[in-house]
Design a protein around this motif. Sequence first.
Motif, mmCIF file in Angstrom:
data_model
loop_
_atom_site.group_PDB
_atom_site.id
_atom_site.type_symbol
_atom_site.label_atom_id
_atom_site.label_comp_id
_atom_site.label_asym_id
_atom_site.label_seq_id
_atom_site.Cartn_x
_atom_site.Cartn_y
_atom_site.Cartn_z
ATOM 1 N N MET A 1 0.767 -1.084 -0.022
ATOM 2 C CA MET A 1 -0.021 0.178 0.113
ATOM 3 C C MET A 1 0.759 1.243 -0.142
ATOM 4 O O MET A 1 0.374 2.449 -0.016
ATOM 5 N N GLY A 2 2.114 1.143 0.066
ATOM 6 C CA GLY A 2 2.853 2.142 -0.162
ATOM 7 C C GLY A 2 3.181 2.972 1.356
ATOM 8 O O GLY A 2 3.413 4.211 1.442
ATOM 9 N N LYS A 3 2.925 2.191 2.436
ATOM 10 C CA LYS A 3 3.088 2.945 3.691
ATOM 11 C C LYS A 3 4.561 2.829 4.206
ATOM 12 O O LYS A 3 5.130 2.127 4.016
ATOM 13 N N ARG A 4 4.598 3.853 5.272
ATOM 14 C CA ARG A 4 5.731 3.725 6.071
ATOM 15 C C ARG A 4 5.451 2.577 7.037
ATOM 16 O O ARG A 4 4.397 2.801 7.812
ATOM 17 N N VAL A 5 6.452 1.896 7.446
ATOM 18 C CA VAL A 5 6.058 0.666 8.431
ATOM 19 C C VAL A 5 7.020 0.615 9.344
ATOM 20 O O VAL A 5 8.337 0.569 8.916
ATOM 21 N N VAL A 6 6.884 0.626 10.643
ATOM 22 C CA VAL A 6 7.793 0.158 11.665
ATOM 23 C C VAL A 6 7.355 -1.215 12.244
ATOM 24 O O VAL A 6 6.198 -1.436 12.390
ATOM 25 N N VAL A 7 8.130 -2.247 12.006
ATOM 26 C CA VAL A 7 7.930 -3.498 12.503
ATOM 27 C C VAL A 7 8.460 -3.853 13.790
ATOM 28 O O VAL A 7 9.927 -3.456 14.014
ATOM 29 N N VAL A 8 7.789 -4.201 14.675
ATOM 30 C CA VAL A 8 8.113 -4.770 16.017
ATOM 31 C C VAL A 8 8.296 -5.990 16.295
ATOM 32 O O VAL A 8 7.381 -6.859 15.986
ATOM 33 N N ILE A 9 9.274 -6.574 16.879
ATOM 34 C CA ILE A 9 9.516 -7.906 16.780
ATOM 35 C C ILE A 9 8.972 -8.300 18.063
ATOM 36 O O ILE A 9 9.757 -7.879 19.355
ATOM 37 N N ASN A 10 8.382 -9.470 18.068
ATOM 38 C CA ASN A 10 7.806 -10.218 19.349
ATOM 39 C C ASN A 10 8.806 -11.250 19.765
ATOM 40 O O ASN A 10 8.950 -12.382 19.366
ATOM 41 N N GLU A 11 9.422 -10.767 20.869
ATOM 42 C CA GLU A 11 10.719 -11.718 21.298
ATOM 43 C C GLU A 11 10.180 -12.758 22.053
ATOM 44 O O GLU A 11 10.824 -13.761 22.279
ATOM 45 N N ALA A 12 8.883 -12.744 22.126
ATOM 46 C CA ALA A 12 8.403 -14.036 23.275
ATOM 47 C C ALA A 12 7.969 -15.102 22.185
ATOM 48 O O ALA A 12 7.999 -16.390 22.609
ATOM 49 N N LEU A 13 8.307 -14.967 20.892
ATOM 50 C CA LEU A 13 7.858 -16.354 20.012
ATOM 51 C C LEU A 13 9.127 -17.010 19.914
ATOM 52 O O LEU A 13 10.184 -16.662 19.767
ATOM 53 N N MET A 14 8.952 -18.503 19.839
ATOM 54 C CA MET A 14 9.935 -19.347 19.740
ATOM 55 C C MET A 14 10.451 -19.466 18.166
ATOM 56 O O MET A 14 9.333 -19.471 17.578
ATOM 57 N N ASP A 15 11.237 -20.008 17.876
ATOM 58 C CA ASP A 15 11.925 -20.239 16.550
ATOM 59 C C ASP A 15 11.140 -18.875 15.527
ATOM 60 O O ASP A 15 10.557 -19.178 14.684
#
Length: 174
Positions: A101-115
């Motif tokens: 969609m052409g958006k500016r994106v900040v991706v926040v990593i979920n540290e609680a996920l395994m693998d």
Amino acid sequence: MNMSSRPRVFATVGTTRFAALVDQITSEAALAALFEHGYGSLTVQAGTTAASATAPSSPVRRGLPSVTIYDYKPTLAADMAEADLVVSHAGAGCVIEALRMGKRVVVVINEALMDNHQAELARALHRENYIVSCHPSELVDAIHAIHAVRLTPFPQQDTSRFPALLRETILFGN
């Protein structure tokens, strides 16, 4: 300027629980950073995140963006389309949809996920300069960073490739 005419932020955790993202994006510091960059509203799709993660009361009176939080909708497309900035968990579907969609994106990593394959995706897209990625505790810095960098436009989807591959497979597969 009227708050409703100011740019909008949409944050999504997807279908999972990601309290750290909801808590950080609705924190006083993050709301102040968003306001500093001109945003007037924040909509948060919180998924199964506990209702204890709530926005400050009366944020508009304090010179902060207004905040709306909901759990799920049948589709996030309208909220994402209306947003000027998307803050997302690192799920491929949400991230790619926002980029297309052409958006500016900040991706926040979920540290609680395994693998954590989502962290790999976030790092790869960050390396290619399509997004800014961060851990929840770094979100305020990432909000400032997304406005200080020149991101690389995400390539348009080539919808002719799959049908061509399918035709080639059917023709040469016989």
